[in-house]
Design an enzyme around this catalytic site. Structure first.
Site, PDB file in Angstrom:
ATOM      1  N   ARG A  77      92.981  38.581 -35.088  1.00 29.40           N
ATOM      2  CA  ARG A  77      92.421  38.746 -33.744  1.00 29.40           C
ATOM      3  C   ARG A  77      93.395  39.513 -32.844  1.00 29.40           C
ATOM      4  O   ARG A  77      92.987  40.292 -31.998  1.00 29.40           O
ATOM      5  CB  ARG A  77      92.090  37.376 -33.162  1.00 29.40           C
ATOM      6  CG  ARG A  77      91.092  36.639 -34.085  1.00 29.40           C
ATOM      7  CD  ARG A  77      90.368  35.550 -33.405  1.00 29.40           C
ATOM      8  NE  ARG A  77      89.774  36.047 -32.190  1.00 29.40           N
ATOM      9  CZ  ARG A  77      89.690  35.322 -31.073  1.00 29.40           C
ATOM     10  NH1 ARG A  77      90.158  34.100 -31.045  1.00 29.40           N
ATOM     11  NH2 ARG A  77      89.136  35.839 -30.013  1.00 29.40           N
TER      12      ARG A  77
ATOM     13  N   HIS B  70      92.939  29.282 -21.918  1.00 25.39           N
ATOM     14  CA  HIS B  70      92.930  28.971 -23.357  1.00 25.39           C
ATOM     15  C   HIS B  70      94.074  29.654 -24.101  1.00 25.39           C
ATOM     16  O   HIS B  70      94.035  29.768 -25.324  1.00 25.39           O
ATOM     17  CB  HIS B  70      91.580  29.356 -23.982  1.00 25.39           C
ATOM     18  CG  HIS B  70      90.452  28.447 -23.594  1.00 25.39           C
ATOM     19  ND1 HIS B  70      89.129  28.728 -23.855  1.00 25.39           N
ATOM     20  CD2 HIS B  70      90.455  27.243 -22.953  1.00 25.39           C
ATOM     21  CE1 HIS B  70      88.368  27.742 -23.395  1.00 25.39           C
ATOM     22  NE2 HIS B  70      89.153  26.839 -22.838  1.00 25.39           N
TER      23      HIS B  70
ATOM     24  N   CYS C  63     106.691  27.475 -29.269  1.00 28.68           N
ATOM     25  CA  CYS C  63     107.412  26.609 -30.196  1.00 28.68           C
ATOM     26  C   CYS C  63     106.831  25.202 -30.110  1.00 28.68           C
ATOM     27  O   CYS C  63     106.841  24.590 -29.032  1.00 28.68           O
ATOM     28  CB  CYS C  63     108.906  26.570 -29.860  1.00 28.68           C
ATOM     29  SG  CYS C  63     109.798  25.402 -30.922  1.00 28.68           S
TER      30      CYS C  63
ATOM     31  N   SER D  97      79.163  31.124 -22.378  1.00 28.83           N
ATOM     32  CA  SER D  97      77.941  30.410 -22.746  1.00 28.83           C
ATOM     33  C   SER D  97      77.799  29.057 -22.069  1.00 28.83           C
ATOM     34  O   SER D  97      76.762  28.414 -22.196  1.00 28.83           O
ATOM     35  CB  SER D  97      77.905  30.230 -24.268  1.00 28.83           C
ATOM     36  OG  SER D  97      79.054  29.500 -24.677  1.00 28.83           O
TER      37      SER D  97
ATOM     38  N   ASN E  28      75.377  37.382 -17.171  1.00 24.14           N
ATOM     39  CA  ASN E  28      75.259  37.135 -18.607  1.00 24.14           C
ATOM     40  C   ASN E  28      74.086  37.946 -19.143  1.00 24.14           C
ATOM     41  O   ASN E  28      73.256  38.425 -18.375  1.00 24.14           O
ATOM     42  CB  ASN E  28      75.034  35.628 -18.870  1.00 24.14           C
ATOM     43  CG  ASN E  28      75.432  35.206 -20.269  1.00 24.14           C
ATOM     44  OD1 ASN E  28      75.035  35.819 -21.258  1.00 24.14           O
ATOM     45  ND2 ASN E  28      76.240  34.155 -20.374  1.00 24.14           N
TER      46      ASN E  28
ATOM     47  N   ALA F 154      77.825  43.119 -18.863  1.00 29.25           N
ATOM     48  CA  ALA F 154      78.833  43.052 -17.804  1.00 29.25           C
ATOM     49  C   ALA F 154      79.324  44.445 -17.400  1.00 29.25           C
ATOM     50  O   ALA F 154      79.647  44.677 -16.235  1.00 29.25           O
ATOM     51  CB  ALA F 154      80.002  42.187 -18.274  1.00 29.25           C
TER      52      ALA F 154
HETATM   53  P1  OAD Z   1      80.596  32.394 -26.386  1.00 31.76           P
HETATM   54  O1  OAD Z   1      80.578  33.179 -27.630  1.00 31.76           O
HETATM   55  O2  OAD Z   1      80.256  30.949 -26.463  1.00 31.76           O
HETATM   56  O3  OAD Z   1      79.598  33.023 -25.317  1.00 31.76           O
HETATM   57  C1  OAD Z   1      79.619  34.392 -24.996  1.00 31.76           C
HETATM   58  C2  OAD Z   1      78.631  34.618 -23.866  1.00 31.76           C
HETATM   59  O4  OAD Z   1      78.722  35.974 -23.451  1.00 31.76           O
HETATM   60  C3  OAD Z   1      77.176  34.363 -24.249  1.00 31.76           C
HETATM   61  O5  OAD Z   1      76.575  33.534 -23.252  1.00 31.76           O
HETATM   62  C4  OAD Z   1      76.543  35.773 -24.274  1.00 31.76           C
HETATM   63  O6  OAD Z   1      75.177  35.762 -23.857  1.00 31.76           O
HETATM   64  C5  OAD Z   1      77.417  36.494 -23.269  1.00 31.76           C
HETATM   65  N1  OAD Z   1      77.518  37.958 -23.491  1.00 31.76           N
HETATM   66  C6  OAD Z   1      77.636  38.629 -24.666  1.00 31.76           C
HETATM   67  N2  OAD Z   1      77.765  39.955 -24.487  1.00 31.76           N
HETATM   68  C7  OAD Z   1      77.740  40.136 -23.132  1.00 31.76           C
HETATM   69  C8  OAD Z   1      77.825  41.288 -22.289  1.00 31.76           C
HETATM   70  N3  OAD Z   1      77.966  42.513 -22.797  1.00 31.76           N
HETATM   71  N4  OAD Z   1      77.770  41.108 -20.952  1.00 31.76           N
HETATM   72  C9  OAD Z   1      77.610  39.863 -20.416  1.00 31.76           C
HETATM   73  N5  OAD Z   1      77.521  38.746 -21.158  1.00 31.76           N
HETATM   74  C10 OAD Z   1      77.588  38.865 -22.496  1.00 31.76           C
HETATM   75  O7  OAD Z   1      82.042  32.629 -25.717  1.00 31.76           O
HETATM   76  P2  OAD Z   1      82.756  31.794 -24.569  1.00 31.76           P
HETATM   77  O8  OAD Z   1      81.768  31.229 -23.612  1.00 31.76           O
HETATM   78  O9  OAD Z   1      83.843  32.635 -24.029  1.00 31.76           O
HETATM   79  O10 OAD Z   1      87.683  28.570 -27.014  1.00 31.76           O
HETATM   80  O11 OAD Z   1      83.410  30.617 -25.393  1.00 31.76           O
HETATM   81  C11 OAD Z   1      84.160  29.639 -24.718  1.00 31.76           C
HETATM   82  C12 OAD Z   1      85.271  29.145 -25.610  1.00 31.76           C
HETATM   83  O12 OAD Z   1      84.721  28.683 -26.825  1.00 31.76           O
HETATM   84  C13 OAD Z   1      86.276  30.209 -26.053  1.00 31.76           C
HETATM   85  O13 OAD Z   1      87.286  30.413 -25.112  1.00 31.76           O
HETATM   86  C14 OAD Z   1      86.810  29.657 -27.324  1.00 31.76           C
HETATM   87  C15 OAD Z   1      85.509  29.201 -27.936  1.00 31.76           C
HETATM   88  O14 OAD Z   1      85.574  28.213 -28.881  1.00 31.76           O
HETATM   89  C16 OAD Z   1      88.691  28.253 -27.850  1.00 31.76           C
HETATM   90  O15 OAD Z   1      88.925  28.851 -28.886  1.00 31.76           O
HETATM   91  C17 OAD Z   1      89.510  27.082 -27.372  1.00 31.76           C
END
Ligand code: OAD
Length: 232
Positions: free
Chosen positions: A56, A106, A114, A174, A198, A216
């Site tokens: 990543r 996060h 460490c 999400s 979103n 976005a």
């Molecule tokens: P998700 O993968 O859960 O959600 C991504 C969101 O972005 C979804 O609601 C999509 O509809 C939206 N999306 C995708 N492409 C987009 C675009 N071009 N413009 C606007 N919106 C768009 O990712 P997160 O919500 O970031 O944590 O996930 C939250 C946390 O869960 C992460 O930080 C990670 C994960 O597990 C850890 O690893 C601790």
């Protein structure tokens, strides 16, 4: 002075080519959270976890910020009040777009931690399990990422910002993962106007005053232009 507090998630970096977590074929469809994003997974198989974050980190290093990141940096530099970005993302695309006040709740791919003494340093592009800590020497380097079951970073400061926000915007997340999914409720309690950006309504979408659907990179530049025009 007005304050805009912005929460971002994987969706804002999707158009930079970084995969989201919960989309079909997303990161959590390819990897089990328990294996790569928990302290127990790291204890069981550190190489698997370190390699996952190495991949990543390499991908993020290749990526470039998009118009969504740039719009938020533009807002911070031109808005008469304060702009704070709280991101759940571990990439550094906000910083590379020019945002200065960014809180990585996060953690961050560019940082190593460490596990023995909590010292932090700049992560090499490729980490290896058992890398030595440059401060205490323990072979206890780990990615500086908050895993499930761990406490997100900077929560006290984040809640202070939410309590004094005039506008709260949530972008590309999400609404699945707490405490971030609860920020909209916190900001509402403080009297902030709340707005979600979103592709589709998120799990906590009903709590926002306004929802702007679309990518976005298209919706944010328009929103920022409007905010900047309204302040003159
Ligand atoms: P998700 O993968 O859960 O959600 C991504 C969101 O972005 C979804 O609601 C999509 O509809 C939206 N999306 C995708 N492409 C987009 C675009 N071009 N413009 C606007 N919106 C768009 O990712 P997160 O919500 O970031 O944590 O996930 C939250 C946390 O869960 C992460 O930080 C990670 C994960 O597990 C850890 O690893 C601790």
């Amino acid at each position: 002075m007005k304050k805009i507090v912005i929460l971002t998630g994987a969706g804002i970096s999707a158009e930079s080519g970084l995969g989201t977590f919960r989309a079909e074929g997303g990161l959590w469809a390819q990897h089990r959270i328990e294996d790569v994003a928990t302290p127990e997974g790291f204890a069981r198989d550190p190489k698997l976890v370190v390699d996952f974050y190495n991949a990543r980190r390499a991908q993020a290093a290749e990526a470039t910020a998009n118009a969504g990141h740039r719009a938020l940096a533009d807002l911070e530099s031109k808005f008469y009040g304060e702009v704070v970005v709280i991101t759940q993302n571990v990439d550094d695309l906000h910083e590379r777009a020019g945002s200065r006040k960014v809180m990585h709740m996060h953690g961050s791919l560019t940082s190593a931690l460490c596990a023995a003494c909590d010292h932090r340093w700049e992560a090499p592009l490729v980490m290896a399990p058992g890398d030595a800590c440059p401060s205490c020497g323990a072979p206890a380097a780990r990615p500086d990422i908050v895993w499930f079951g761990e406490m997100p970073y900077e929560m006290d400061e984040i809640f202070e910002h939410l309590a004094t926000a005039d506008i709260f915007a949530s972008i590309g997340t999400s609404g699945n993962v707490y405490p971030a999914a609860g920020f909209v409720a916190e900001a509402r309690r403080a009297g902030a106007r709340t707005i979600e950006f979103n592709l589709e309504r998120s799990d906590v979408g009903s709590q926002f005053d306004e929802i702007v659907l679309g990518s976005a990179s298209e919706t944010l530049p328009k929103w920022v232009d409007q905010l900047l025009a309204d302040q003159t």
